[in-house]
Design a protein around this motif. Structure first.
Motif, PDB file in Angstrom:
ATOM      1  N   SER A 241      68.097  37.879  69.932  1.00  0.00           N
ATOM      2  CA  SER A 241      67.203  38.984  70.128  1.00  0.00           C
ATOM      3  C   SER A 241      66.450  39.073  71.571  1.00  0.00           C
ATOM      4  N   LYS A 242      65.726  38.098  71.727  1.00  0.00           N
ATOM      5  CA  LYS A 242      64.840  37.995  72.928  1.00  0.00           C
ATOM      6  C   LYS A 242      65.206  36.722  73.889  1.00  0.00           C
TER       7      LYS A 242
ATOM      8  N   ASN B 109      71.147  37.777  64.766  1.00  0.00           N
ATOM      9  CA  ASN B 109      70.262  38.790  65.682  1.00  0.00           C
ATOM     10  C   ASN B 109      69.314  38.387  66.071  1.00  0.00           C
TER      11      ASN B 109
END
Length: 187
Positions: A102-103, A98
């Motif tokens: 995530s970004k 994750n």
């Protein structure tokens, strides 16, 4: 008052150490994904993905001792490495997975499926009934000498023809880099 400050300091250090290791684990996972998903196609509706990722961190075992005996750097750090083998706790790659996606790293994410358990992999594999699917199993990283890590990457298939190796990584200027493949094997 001093005890409260001491407790707060210890708590802060332990949290920052855990977050640092989680970030290192995610960075190493990124290196592994870039290496092994390099030739995979992007995920598309209905397209068969040939490489799946196993959710759990595989435990390190006696095989690490064999790997230590084949490398001078590992021999020098044998005590630190073997101590981490004995202190295994079951973990998975969810936090690192994750954190990694995530970004950023969205192109890489477009090639990597969500992680699977062994049972889920077998269901997917049985559904397509092909022998070219693989499950990538990555062990728990073993850090030593402040800038090195060894980690086992193995590929499982329903038919024989499994393979894998240990990767020796070095953190150079803040970036994890594969330095050597140790104890490569195939069945």
């Amino acid at each position: 008052m001093k005890t409260k400050i001491l407790i707060l300091l210890i708590f802060t250090i332990s949290i920052s150490t855990a977050l640092g290791q989680e970030a290192d684990n995610a960075a190493i996972l990124k290196v592994i994904f870039k290496k092994y998903y390099q030739n995979e196609k992007t995920i598309a509706k209905g397209r068969l993905q040939l490489l799946s990722f196993y959710c759990k961190k595989a435990p390190n075992n006696e095989e690490v001792l064999e790997v230590i005996s084949k490398n001078d750097l590992l021999k020098k750090n044998a005590v630190a490495i073997t101590n981490q083998i004995a202190n295994y706790t079951e973990e998975d790659w969810t936090k690192e997975y994750n954190l990694l996606f995530s970004k950023e790293n969205q192109y890489l994410k477009s090639k990597v499926n969500d992680c699977l358990s062994l049972e889920e992999y077998k269901i997917v594999s049985d559904r397509f009934n092909l022998n070219n699917q693989r499950l990538m199993i990555v062990s728990k990283p073993i850090y030593f000498a402040e800038k090195y890590c060894i980690i086992k990457v193995a590929f499982y298939r329903n038919i024989e023809h499994n393979n894998g190796s240990f990767l020796l990584l070095e953190k150079i200027e803040g970036v994890w880099t594969i330095k050597e493949y140790i104890n490569e094997w195939a069945t």
